[in-house]
Structures are given as structure tokens and as C-alpha cells.
Design an enzyme around this catalytic site. Sequence first.
Site, PDB file in Angstrom:
ATOM      1  N   GLN A 106       0.743  -1.292   0.072  1.00  0.00           N
ATOM      2  CA  GLN A 106       0.054  -0.008  -0.107  1.00  0.00           C
ATOM      3  C   GLN A 106       0.918   1.264  -0.157  1.00  0.00           C
ATOM      4  OE1 GLN A 106      -3.137   0.528   3.252  1.00  0.00           O
ATOM      5  NE2 GLN A 106      -4.027  -1.195   2.588  1.00  0.00           N
ATOM      6  N   ASP A 298     -10.992   3.195   1.464  1.00  0.00           N
ATOM      7  CA  ASP A 298      -9.802   4.045   1.866  1.00  0.00           C
ATOM      8  C   ASP A 298      -8.547   3.762   1.095  1.00  0.00           C
ATOM      9  OD1 ASP A 298      -7.856   2.424   3.786  1.00  0.00           O
ATOM     10  OD2 ASP A 298      -9.706   1.782   3.965  1.00  0.00           O
ATOM     11  N   HIS A 321     -10.963   5.677   8.623  1.00  0.00           N
ATOM     12  CA  HIS A 321      -9.773   5.354   7.546  1.00  0.00           C
ATOM     13  C   HIS A 321      -9.733   6.171   6.191  1.00  0.00           C
ATOM     14  CE1 HIS A 321      -8.297   1.410   9.252  1.00  0.00           C
ATOM     15  NE2 HIS A 321      -7.137   2.124   9.072  1.00  0.00           N
TER      16      HIS A 321
END
EC number: 6.5.1.4
Length: 366
Positions: A106, A298, A321
Amino acid sequence: MKMDAAIVEIDGSLMEGGGQILRVSAALSCVTGSPIKVTKIRAGRSTPGLRPQHLSGLQLVSDLCSGSLQGASIGSTDISLTPGKIQSGNHTADTQTAGSVCLLLQAALPCALYSDTSTQFCLKGGTNAEMAPQIDYTLKVFKPIVERFGVHFDCDLRMRGYYPKGGGEVMVAVNPVKELQPVTMTERGNITKIHGKAFVAGVLPFKLAKDMSTAAVRTIRKEIKELYINIQPLQEKEKACGNGNGIIIIAESSTGCLFAGSALGKKGVYADKVGIEAAEMLLRNIRHNGCVDEFLQDQLIIFMALAKGTSRIRTGAVTLHTQTAIHVSEMLTQAKFTITKCEEGLSSNVTHIIECQGSGATNPNL
């Protein structure tokens, strides 16, 4: 890095107050060239400051952008990152724990998009870890949806790793982009397909996989009668380090939306309970009629913020988030987000449209 760039200070205890603030701000610092200082990292957590997974993610991003990183040690609550030029080539990150490889990805993926040529990562840690997307989710839900932005990466799962040992390994290759495309996902359509897998690894008996699968199918059946539901029980022999069991169930809609429910087994928790938990999570995420589930929501914010043009995505309730990712994205880019609540006639469904005028980040290296 822009020579005159002012340091952007970010309060790491804001809103969701976890590792996500760190991942989004480090990635955007790397892409935009803005130096950042993040303070009060994970201040409200039971073990505040950087954990091994956050530390290896930060080091990976810093390597990627030939940055200078201060305060990077376990337990540190303040870090600063001054990014340099984004470097393609091979990069390795190892949490040396069951820290999630998906969370490492991520942080690193947005950076690699703005490199000059393809970038390879070797990520080590937990592939199926609590409080993080499972690798199956990253491959089956996240990957096909981010491809719509123009993000292309290949991921080879070499070894699965479970809590508490970790030991998992994935190889990821990312292609750079000139710029990202905006994405519109506002029509859910009907759910057309539900499939998944229930797995056991290591010394755990195959019966657990069958029990998870059966319980999950039974739970979904109560609510969705007409679809064939295929959740395959699997025994993972070769590519698994340690013992683990879990389940991931994916629903697809007629317009190409993807949703998932997943759960991992824990000591002392019955297998059918794990199956039911994943099924209930999936049902909760398709009930609201949004186009993404609560976990994808998110993860898309950073791509919306970087894309050139306006993205619109329909969601259920907007998570903390997501609000956190929006806050950080607006601080570090020119992107502008608006959230509009839509009440749908007679049904009790409330959905939200998250709209973003993207900052249109272009790749200077291409």
C-alpha cells in the site's frame, strides 16, 4: 525534491490515528517531492510509535525515493522524510514478523508508478494477517479495481506467512504511468456471482476448511437465495510457512464491482464461527448498494487524489480510515474531495458519493 519545498507537518494521532496516516503521507511525499514530518505516530495505540511493519514500510518508501529518513526506529513517535528522485530497480522490505506485506505494498505502490521504468519489490512478512487486507483480497479485489486508474502490477505469491511467525514472501513488479486516469463507480447493478476459498495450512486438518466453507455458504444463503455460491475448501501444502486457516469470499456485480468478506482462524475459535464472520462481513458490504466495500474505500483515495480529472465512487458509510486518507491527501496534493450523502427513496439504504478533483500528478521521469 523541490528545493524550496516547505516541510508539511502531519499529526499522526489525528482521526484514525494509526499506521495508515504514515503510509499515505510517506507515499504522497515520495510522489510530490514534499518533505514531511509526522509526529505523535500511533499515539493512542496500546504500543505507540512505529512497529516493525510501519518501519519496514517507511524504509521501503525512503529507498524508493532515495530519501533521507529521520527517527526511523521501533517505538519512535516522530519521523521526517525528505524525498529525492524515485528509483526504479529492485527493492526488498522484510518486516521479520507477521507484519502485513499488503500494507507494505500500500505504501510502495503509488511511489513506483512515478518511476522511469519497471520496479520490482520483494516483500516479506505476513500474507494473511489480522487488521490488514489478506493477500487474496489484494489480488482479487484491490488489483482489478486499481487497474481502472491505469495502475498495473504483477504479483507472484511465493510463500504464505501467518501470525505469529510470518515468513511469507511476495514478488511484485510495477509498471510506471505518465498519469493516472480518473474512475467513476456509481452504479452497483446486481450481485451476479459469489465465490471464494477456505484454506488450511500447516498441520491443521482439512476438515476446518470444509467447516468454514459450509458455515459461510449457509449464512449467505439465508439472505441471497438465488445464486450459486462456490467456496472451495483448500489444503495449502507447499507454499505456506507455519499453520493458519482462513476464508475469503468475493461477490461480483453486473457492473464489475467487487466486494469481499474474510476472516482468519484463531486458537480456540470454532471453524464455523470463522466462516460465519466472513459471510456476515460480505453481506454487510453488499447490503448498502455502494460500489466498493469498506476496505477498498480508503485504499482508493490516494489514486483518486493523484489522478488527472474527476473520480466519483459510491460507498456505504464513509469509514474513519477513508476520512483520514482524504485529510492527508488534501494536505499533500492539490486534490479536492467532497462527500455527498444520497438517501434512496423508500429503502433504508444510505450511500455516499465520494468525489475527487484529482491533482493530476504527472510522471517527470517518463
